[in-house]
Scaffold this active site. Structure first.
Site, PDB file in Angstrom:
ATOM      1  CG  HIS A 278     -61.999 -63.077 -10.670  1.00 43.33           C
ATOM      2  ND1 HIS A 278     -61.070 -62.772  -9.704  1.00 43.33           N
ATOM      3  CD2 HIS A 278     -61.498 -62.607 -11.843  1.00 43.33           C
ATOM      4  CE1 HIS A 278     -60.051 -62.137 -10.267  1.00 43.33           C
ATOM      5  NE2 HIS A 278     -60.292 -62.031 -11.566  1.00 43.33           N
ATOM      6  CD  GLU A 279     -62.847 -62.754 -15.550  1.00 44.23           C
ATOM      7  OE1 GLU A 279     -62.815 -61.593 -16.004  1.00 44.23           O
ATOM      8  OE2 GLU A 279     -61.825 -63.387 -15.235  1.00 44.23           O
ATOM      9  CG  HIS A 282     -62.449 -57.615 -13.366  1.00 38.00           C
ATOM     10  ND1 HIS A 282     -61.524 -57.086 -12.499  1.00 38.00           N
ATOM     11  CD2 HIS A 282     -62.015 -58.885 -13.630  1.00 38.00           C
ATOM     12  CE1 HIS A 282     -60.566 -57.969 -12.263  1.00 38.00           C
ATOM     13  NE2 HIS A 282     -60.851 -59.075 -12.932  1.00 38.00           N
ATOM     14  CD  GLU A 358     -57.392 -59.544 -12.341  1.00 42.05           C
ATOM     15  OE1 GLU A 358     -58.156 -60.439 -11.930  1.00 42.05           O
ATOM     16  OE2 GLU A 358     -57.537 -58.989 -13.438  1.00 42.05           O
TER      17      GLU A 358
END
Length: 426
Positions: A278-279, A282, A358
């Site tokens: 997930h990070e 970004h 997100e």
């Protein structure tokens, strides 16, 4: 007139506070729609009865404190202006030194100290609340240390803003806001570059991830995503909180992947890899740079509006607010007031953009890991650790949530799994 403005301000704050108390405790419904009952998003399936009760209680009180805190800051600045405290701070500064820069520093110190002292009770209540619900594990001395670090960092930042903005005002009354914005661009980038290596270590200790096997897995994922990461860092947060977190911080050569030790202690490797994916999303989708660009555009609009509104307010109520002219340092509380109001008003929009990013990162994580169970259990554990509501009220979501709600995040994962099953059957 000053008494009337002060009285109306207090009455408006009381009505505002009563509205949000009624909204959060009596009107807003955070229960799940019936179609989600019994699903993985239903908190009754992964929280016990006590955790469910505590989650609702803690969320309501915490949200009320949030909605009360920002307008309380506005009331504080109005009080400073109406009572002439801003003028007193300037007078004390003038009596202390003949040098302009030192006078600015002293004025800023008195204003910062007064604001800190008045808002301290709310900060302490928030800390005590998180302690009583076992979210925070931080001792009072440790908390005060962080508070003092906050104070001095905020003071230093405010001093730079005051010195630059009012110097620009004295040079160009019409376009100071544009020049201030142009200077804020390199300043913002510089601060973000320093954040991981200068500012963050003031609060916590950062060191390379001790679990080298897990680090190897994370760096392998980073390599697949073409992310030039050489180390993963962990930070000692267990002495301060039971919450879980992981993030990517910094820009350029100072970029870091950071895991809280609470996350390492409570989640499995698969769950941690899901969070890391997930990070990484970004970084891959350049959300950080998009966010910086968006912030700078909003700040340009904000400074323009602040400049226009300051001219109007000082022309109409300057005598009542004890501000002789816009470029007088006594107008700085008005500058902060207007900036805070505009930021609060813009937060639903900025949160909307953040939730979209997100959501994109969640989709990237599930596609990269192909592990729905790890994603679902991760979000369930995050809800448990933070006692957060799975389906918060609308106004809370609009003003507080930079991430999708847990209902939305878990539901997205379940829909992904169902879609995948249909594709396999076909």
């Amino acid at each position: 007139m000053a008494r009337k403005i002060g009285l109306y301000g207090i009455l408006a704050y009381i009505v505002y506070g009563l509205f949000f108390y009624w909204y959060l405790f009596y009107f807003a419904d955070s229960s799940l729609p019936f179609e989600y009952e019994g699903s993985s998003a239903d908190p009754a399936t992964f929280l016990n009865g006590r955790e469910l009760t505590l989650s609702e209680e803690y969320s309501k009180i915490r949200n009320l404190l949030f909605f009360l805190s920002t307008p309380f800051e506005w009331l504080l600045y109005i009080f400073v202006l109406l009572t002439g405290l801003s003028g007193a701070f300037k007078k004390w500064a003038g009596q202390s030194s003949k040098f302009k820069m030192i006078q600015v520093a002293i004025y800023t110190f008195w204003l910062s100290l007064f604001a800190y002292a008045v808002t301290f009770p709310l900060s302490y209540i928030s800390h005590s609340l998180s302690k009583s619900y076992n979210i925070s594990t931080q001792s009072f001395p440790s908390w005060m240390k962080d508070e003092l670090i906050d104070f001095w960092i905020n003071y230093g930042t405010m001093l730079i803003i005051v010195a630059v903005v009012y110097w620009l005002m004295s040079k160009s009354q019409k376009r100071w806001w544009l020049y201030a914005w142009l200077l804020s661009v390199p300043f913002t980038l510089f601060v973000m570059f320093l954040q991981p290596v200068v500012i963050d270590p003031l609060y916590n200790d950062f060191y390379p991830l001790k679990d080298k096997q897990l680090e190897a897995k994370i760096l392998d994922m980073a390599s697949q995503a073409n992310i030039p990461a050489e180390h993963v860092f962990e930070v000692n947060m267990a002495e301060k909180t039971n919450s879980l977190n992981a993030y990517v911080t910094g820009i350029g050569a100072n970029s870091r992947i950071v895991l809280w030790d609470t996350t390492l202690n409570r989640l499995t490797d698969d769950q941690i890899l899901f969070i890391m994916a997930h990070e990484m999303a970004h970084y891959v989708e350049k959300h950080l740079y998009i966010g910086i660009a968006g912030y700078l555009l909003l700040s340009l609009l904000g400074l323009y509006l602040v400049a226009r509104l300051m001219n109007i307010i000082v022309a109409k109520w300057g005598e009542v607010l004890r501000i002789p002219r816009v470029n007088d340092i006594r107008s700085f509380p008005l500058f902060l007031l207007l900036l805070s109001v505009l930021m609060f008003a813009a937060s639903p929009f900025s949160n909307l953009v953040s939730r979209y990013q997100e959501s994109r990162a969640d989709k990237y994580a599930i596609e990269m890991t192909d592990n729905v169970e790890a994603g679902v259990t991760t979000f369930q554990e995050l809800s448990r650790a933070g006692l957060s509501q799975v389906n918060p009220p609308l106004l809370v979501k609009l003003f507080r949530y930079g991430h999708p709600t847990m209902l939305e995040r878990i539901s997205m994962l379940e829909e992904y799994e169902l879609e995948k099953r249909r594709e396999n059957q076909e």
